[in-house]
Each structure stands twice: as structure tokens, then as C-alpha cells.
Design a protein around this motif. Structure first.
Motif, PDB file in Angstrom:
ATOM      1  N   VAL A   7       0.838  -1.205   0.000  1.00 50.89           N
ATOM      2  CA  VAL A   7       0.000   0.000   0.000  1.00 50.89           C
ATOM      3  C   VAL A   7       0.876   1.258   0.000  1.00 50.89           C
ATOM      4  CG1 VAL A   7      -1.680   1.323   1.350  1.00 50.89           C
ATOM      5  CG2 VAL A   7      -1.964  -1.145   1.068  1.00 50.89           C
ATOM      6  N   ALA A   8       1.951   1.239   0.764  1.00 51.39           N
ATOM      7  CA  ALA A   8       2.845   2.399   0.817  1.00 51.39           C
ATOM      8  C   ALA A   8       3.475   2.671  -0.546  1.00 51.39           C
ATOM      9  CB  ALA A   8       3.929   2.178   1.862  1.00 51.39           C
ATOM     10  N   ARG A   9       3.861   1.620  -1.262  1.00 56.34           N
ATOM     11  CA  ARG A   9       4.462   1.799  -2.596  1.00 56.34           C
ATOM     12  C   ARG A   9       3.433   2.353  -3.579  1.00 56.34           C
ATOM     13  NH1 ARG A   9       9.497   0.981  -4.310  1.00 56.34           N
ATOM     14  NH2 ARG A   9       8.755  -0.204  -6.078  1.00 56.34           N
ATOM     15  N   ILE A  10       2.220   1.833  -3.541  1.00 55.94           N
ATOM     16  CA  ILE A  10       1.160   2.337  -4.422  1.00 55.94           C
ATOM     17  C   ILE A  10       0.907   3.811  -4.116  1.00 55.94           C
ATOM     18  CG2 ILE A  10      -1.295   2.188  -4.977  1.00 55.94           C
ATOM     19  CD1 ILE A  10      -1.035  -0.880  -4.439  1.00 55.94           C
ATOM     20  N   ASN A  11       0.819   4.149  -2.849  1.00 56.68           N
ATOM     21  CA  ASN A  11       0.584   5.542  -2.450  1.00 56.68           C
ATOM     22  C   ASN A  11       1.735   6.457  -2.873  1.00 56.68           C
ATOM     23  OD1 ASN A  11      -1.893   4.952  -1.356  1.00 56.68           O
ATOM     24  ND2 ASN A  11      -1.110   4.717   0.722  1.00 56.68           N
ATOM     25  N   GLU A  12       2.948   5.949  -2.792  1.00 56.40           N
ATOM     26  CA  GLU A  12       4.111   6.741  -3.207  1.00 56.40           C
ATOM     27  C   GLU A  12       4.031   7.061  -4.699  1.00 56.40           C
ATOM     28  OE1 GLU A  12       7.705   8.817  -2.978  1.00 56.40           O
ATOM     29  OE2 GLU A  12       6.335   8.152  -1.414  1.00 56.40           O
ATOM     30  N   TYR A  13       3.679   6.076  -5.511  1.00 60.55           N
ATOM     31  CA  TYR A  13       3.532   6.328  -6.947  1.00 60.55           C
ATOM     32  C   TYR A  13       2.393   7.306  -7.221  1.00 60.55           C
ATOM     33  CZ  TYR A  13       7.005   2.927  -8.453  1.00 60.55           C
ATOM     34  OH  TYR A  13       8.186   2.268  -8.686  1.00 60.55           O
ATOM     35  N   GLU A  21       4.805  13.508 -14.332  1.00 67.91           N
ATOM     36  CA  GLU A  21       4.398  12.325 -15.082  1.00 67.91           C
ATOM     37  C   GLU A  21       5.328  11.167 -14.741  1.00 67.91           C
ATOM     38  OE1 GLU A  21       3.848  11.000 -19.708  1.00 67.91           O
ATOM     39  OE2 GLU A  21       3.669  13.112 -19.172  1.00 67.91           O
ATOM     40  N   LEU A  22       4.736   9.986 -14.522  1.00 69.74           N
ATOM     41  CA  LEU A  22       5.533   8.810 -14.221  1.00 69.74           C
ATOM     42  C   LEU A  22       6.256   8.332 -15.473  1.00 69.74           C
ATOM     43  CD1 LEU A  22       3.013   6.726 -12.068  1.00 69.74           C
ATOM     44  CD2 LEU A  22       4.911   8.107 -11.240  1.00 69.74           C
ATOM     45  N   THR A  23       7.440   7.747 -15.248  1.00 66.06           N
ATOM     46  CA  THR A  23       8.159   7.142 -16.368  1.00 66.06           C
ATOM     47  C   THR A  23       7.422   5.864 -16.768  1.00 66.06           C
ATOM     48  OG1 THR A  23       9.564   5.770 -14.964  1.00 66.06           O
ATOM     49  CG2 THR A  23      10.367   8.008 -15.462  1.00 66.06           C
ATOM     50  N   PRO A  24       7.678   5.357 -17.964  1.00 69.56           N
ATOM     51  CA  PRO A  24       7.026   4.097 -18.369  1.00 69.56           C
ATOM     52  C   PRO A  24       7.298   2.947 -17.394  1.00 69.56           C
ATOM     53  CG  PRO A  24       8.007   5.153 -20.274  1.00 69.56           C
ATOM     54  CD  PRO A  24       8.444   5.947 -19.062  1.00 69.56           C
ATOM     55  N   GLU A  25       8.505   2.886 -16.856  1.00 70.45           N
ATOM     56  CA  GLU A  25       8.839   1.831 -15.889  1.00 70.45           C
ATOM     57  C   GLU A  25       8.048   1.990 -14.603  1.00 70.45           C
ATOM     58  OE1 GLU A  25      11.242   3.816 -17.322  1.00 70.45           O
ATOM     59  OE2 GLU A  25      11.912   2.360 -18.835  1.00 70.45           O
ATOM     60  N   GLU A  26       7.919   3.226 -14.131  1.00 70.22           N
ATOM     61  CA  GLU A  26       7.151   3.488 -12.917  1.00 70.22           C
ATOM     62  C   GLU A  26       5.675   3.164 -13.128  1.00 70.22           C
ATOM     63  OE1 GLU A  26       9.719   7.143 -10.914  1.00 70.22           O
ATOM     64  OE2 GLU A  26       8.241   7.600 -12.466  1.00 70.22           O
ATOM     65  N   LEU A  28       4.431   0.955 -15.216  1.00 70.70           N
ATOM     66  CA  LEU A  28       4.288  -0.506 -15.239  1.00 70.70           C
ATOM     67  C   LEU A  28       4.343  -1.094 -13.840  1.00 70.70           C
ATOM     68  CD1 LEU A  28       6.458  -1.503 -18.334  1.00 70.70           C
ATOM     69  CD2 LEU A  28       3.973  -1.611 -18.115  1.00 70.70           C
ATOM     70  N   GLU A  29       5.269  -0.601 -13.014  1.00 74.70           N
ATOM     71  CA  GLU A  29       5.375  -1.116 -11.652  1.00 74.70           C
ATOM     72  C   GLU A  29       4.132  -0.763 -10.833  1.00 74.70           C
ATOM     73  OE1 GLU A  29       8.207  -1.277  -7.715  1.00 74.70           O
ATOM     74  OE2 GLU A  29       8.890  -0.117  -9.437  1.00 74.70           O
ATOM     75  N   ARG A  30       3.635   0.462 -10.998  1.00 78.07           N
ATOM     76  CA  ARG A  30       2.439   0.868 -10.270  1.00 78.07           C
ATOM     77  C   ARG A  30       1.250  -0.010 -10.655  1.00 78.07           C
ATOM     78  NH1 ARG A  30      -0.517   6.650 -10.904  1.00 78.07           N
ATOM     79  NH2 ARG A  30      -0.748   5.811 -12.991  1.00 78.07           N
ATOM     80  N   GLU A  31       1.087  -0.284 -11.934  1.00 77.48           N
ATOM     81  CA  GLU A  31      -0.003  -1.145 -12.389  1.00 77.48           C
ATOM     82  C   GLU A  31       0.155  -2.565 -11.853  1.00 77.48           C
ATOM     83  OE1 GLU A  31      -2.806  -0.184 -13.826  1.00 77.48           O
ATOM     84  OE2 GLU A  31      -1.979   1.830 -13.592  1.00 77.48           O
TER      85      GLU A  31
END
Length: 56
Positions: A7-13, A21-26, A28-31
Motif C-alpha cells: 500500500v505504501a508503494r502504491i501511495n508513493e507512486y 508524469e511517471l516514467t514508463p517503468e514506474e 508498469l510497476e504501479r499497475e
């Protein structure tokens, strides 16, 4: 990964996405993290529902 960490990682993104704007890698990781979270929620709900016995 533990639930709180997930949850903390999702919230951070989400926080980062509001700032820039998130990078394409970010993205993908968020999804991927979101899919994992949703899968866990569905699994927990399914387990809970399977444990319910219907009264007659």
C-alpha cells in the motif's frame, strides 16, 4: 511484499504522479502493484464468503 509495504508503494507512486508524469517503468510497476493489491483483496473476500454458512 507485506500488505502495508504494498500500500505504501502504491501511495508513493500516486503522490509522484500528482507532482510529475511517471516514467514508463514506474507506470508498469504501479499497475503491477495495483493488480497484486486487487488480487489480494479479491482472495480475502472470496475466503471470507466461502466461510459463511447459510442458516436454514
Amino acid at each position: 511484499m507485506e500488505h502495508d509495504e504494498l500500500v505504501a508503494r502504491i501511495n508513493e507512486y500516486s503522490r509522484i504522479a500528482r507532482e510529475r508524469e511517471l516514467t514508463p517503468e514506474e507506470t508498469l510497476e504501479r499497475e503491477s502493484l495495483r493488480r497484486e493489491y486487487i488480487g489480494r483483496v479479491k482472495g480475502n473476500l472470496r475466503s471470507s464468503l466461502e466461510g459463511i454458512e447459510r442458516k436454514k
